[in-house]
Scaffold this active site. Structure first.
Site, mmCIF file in Angstrom:
data_model
loop_
_atom_site.group_PDB
_atom_site.id
_atom_site.type_symbol
_atom_site.label_atom_id
_atom_site.label_comp_id
_atom_site.label_asym_id
_atom_site.label_seq_id
_atom_site.Cartn_x
_atom_site.Cartn_y
_atom_site.Cartn_z
ATOM 1 N N GLY A 1 145.525 54.225 55.940
ATOM 2 C CA GLY A 1 144.415 53.499 55.308
ATOM 3 C C GLY A 1 143.130 54.306 55.324
ATOM 4 O O GLY A 1 143.139 55.519 55.557
ATOM 5 N N ASN B 1 152.831 61.302 52.863
ATOM 6 C CA ASN B 1 152.840 59.915 52.383
ATOM 7 C C ASN B 1 151.453 59.475 51.913
ATOM 8 O O ASN B 1 150.475 59.611 52.653
ATOM 9 C CB ASN B 1 153.263 58.973 53.508
ATOM 10 C CG ASN B 1 154.722 59.093 53.851
ATOM 11 O OD1 ASN B 1 155.398 60.023 53.418
ATOM 12 N ND2 ASN B 1 155.223 58.161 54.626
ATOM 13 N N VAL B 2 151.413 58.922 50.719
ATOM 14 C CA VAL B 2 150.140 58.470 50.141
ATOM 15 C C VAL B 2 150.312 57.063 49.594
ATOM 16 O O VAL B 2 151.203 56.816 48.772
ATOM 17 C CB VAL B 2 149.710 59.402 48.977
ATOM 18 C CG1 VAL B 2 148.420 58.896 48.334
ATOM 19 C CG2 VAL B 2 149.538 60.843 49.456
ATOM 20 N N THR C 1 147.086 54.437 50.037
ATOM 21 C CA THR C 1 145.742 53.902 49.794
ATOM 22 C C THR C 1 145.049 54.582 48.604
ATOM 23 O O THR C 1 144.461 53.895 47.755
ATOM 24 C CB THR C 1 144.886 54.038 51.073
ATOM 25 O OG1 THR C 1 145.586 53.369 52.128
ATOM 26 C CG2 THR C 1 143.518 53.408 50.902
ATOM 27 N N ASP D 1 160.176 53.254 53.040
ATOM 28 C CA ASP D 1 159.170 53.587 54.054
ATOM 29 C C ASP D 1 159.279 52.611 55.237
ATOM 30 O O ASP D 1 160.039 51.631 55.167
ATOM 31 C CB ASP D 1 157.784 53.531 53.379
ATOM 32 C CG ASP D 1 156.741 54.351 54.113
ATOM 33 O OD1 ASP D 1 157.100 55.138 54.997
ATOM 34 O OD2 ASP D 1 155.541 54.205 53.783
ATOM 35 N N HIS D 2 158.493 52.865 56.278
ATOM 36 C CA HIS D 2 158.441 52.061 57.524
ATOM 37 C C HIS D 2 159.346 50.826 57.605
ATOM 38 O O HIS D 2 159.076 49.813 56.952
ATOM 39 C CB HIS D 2 157.015 51.531 57.732
ATOM 40 C CG HIS D 2 156.011 52.586 57.968
ATOM 41 N ND1 HIS D 2 155.811 53.168 59.192
ATOM 42 C CD2 HIS D 2 155.138 53.179 57.126
ATOM 43 C CE1 HIS D 2 154.853 54.072 59.103
ATOM 44 N NE2 HIS D 2 154.422 54.102 57.848
HETATM 45 P P1 13P Z 1 147.835 55.868 53.346
HETATM 46 O O1 13P Z 1 147.784 54.461 52.851
HETATM 47 O O2 13P Z 1 146.771 56.154 54.335
HETATM 48 O O3 13P Z 1 147.860 56.850 52.238
HETATM 49 O O4 13P Z 1 149.187 56.029 54.161
HETATM 50 C C1 13P Z 1 150.396 55.886 53.498
HETATM 51 C C2 13P Z 1 151.534 56.028 54.424
HETATM 52 O O5 13P Z 1 151.507 56.771 55.379
HETATM 53 C C3 13P Z 1 152.728 55.244 54.125
HETATM 54 O O6 13P Z 1 153.756 55.499 54.997
#
Ligand code: 13P
Length: 285
Positions: A179, A228-229, A231, A82-83
């Protein structure tokens, strides 16, 4: 079936009309539970890893865990980085990852385009697919990030950006944010339809926690492919541990706590998978 390339997973989802959740995991347990649920549901999932989580879950251990646990289920399981802000961050992962995100969304448009293109040019010859972001998905703690359309993805620019960079999938901003949200999200579905019509690569929704179920499902029904999840899984895991301790599971120490927390946390994962699967498919049972 087991371990599969993320891009293949997303193309299949796009063709068959369901959404694939990507859960960012922090430890062996969360990775194994995500894969177990995918196996039980018979549907693909992506396991996400963020380089900043390395102190909690060693990246090589994470990749080995995902590939080993994936070999035990029929459902295709992808592994995605990710990112990342630059190629320097990506490079150490390339031995074990075949799907990465380069996030230049905070940069001016031309700089985001140049950065993304340069990463694609390095990654593609190695068989690594690249997710990029256009528009900026900010923080759910900021009302401006959620509600100001200036941050949203411009459909015309999306078409130009995908063609110019060669990115394989595109994360877009339509009122989603990372978040917990300070105000209930109200996604811009008109814009999603326009972006969907403008580009043919799989579309990605970041900030998949706290979005009402019906909006989440509608995105999948409108052709968005990856969700994407983090939080909801992270907080759900903590709540499950607290509940297990409150119920006395800690009398058996960590073993008792983890066994109790496992089933509860798996339900958080299962719920997300099911709302992204409106036709109740079980393709890989
Ligand atoms: P959330 O933490 O809001 O679920 O977002 C996760 C996310 O987009 C990771 O790239």
């Amino acid at each position: 079936m087991a371990y599969a390339n993320c891009l293949q997973i997303l193309k299949d989802a796009q063709a068959k009309g369901y959404g694939v959740p990507m859960f960012n995991v922090l430890d062996y347990e969360s990775a194994a539970w995500v894969i177990e649920v995918a196996g039980e549901e018979g549907m693909p999932v992506e396991v996400g890893f963020f380089h900043g989580f390395a102190p909690s879950f060693d990246p090589i251990a994470a990749a080995l865990t995902v590939k080993e646990m994936a070999s035990r289920v029929k459902a295709p399981i992808g592994l995605h980085l990710d990112h990342t802000p630059d190629y320097k961050t990506i490079a150490p992962f390339l031995k074990n990852w075949d799907s990465v995100m380069i996030d230049g969304s905070s940069l001016p448009y031309e700089e985001n385009l140049a950065l993304t293109k340069s990463v694609v040019e390095i990654c593609h010859p190695m068989g690594v697919s690249v997710e990029a972001e256009l528009g900026h998905v900010g923080s759910g703690a900021s009302l401006d990030d959620i509600q100001n359309p200036d941050h949203y993805t411009d459909p015309k620019k999306a078409a130009e950006f995908v063609a110019a960079t060669g990115c394989d999938s595109l994360a877009i901003a339509i009122g989603n944010a990372h978040g917990q949200y300070v105000a209930a999200p109200n996604l811009d579905f008109g814009r999603l339809a326009e972006v969907r019509a403008a580009v043919d690569v799989p579309l990605v929704l970041h900030g998949g926690s706290g979005i009402p179920d019906e909006q989440f499902s509608k995105c999948a029904a409108m052709g968005m492919s990856k969700f994407n999840v983090f939080t909801d899984l992270n907080m759900g895991y903590v709540e499950a541990v607290k509940k297990a301790i409150a119920a006395g599971a800690d009398k058996r120490g960590m073993l008792g706590v983890m066994l109790a927390a496992k089933e509860e946390t798996k339900e958080v994962i299962r719920h997300k998978m099911r709302i992204l699967n409106p036709n109740d498919l079980h393709l890989y049972r």
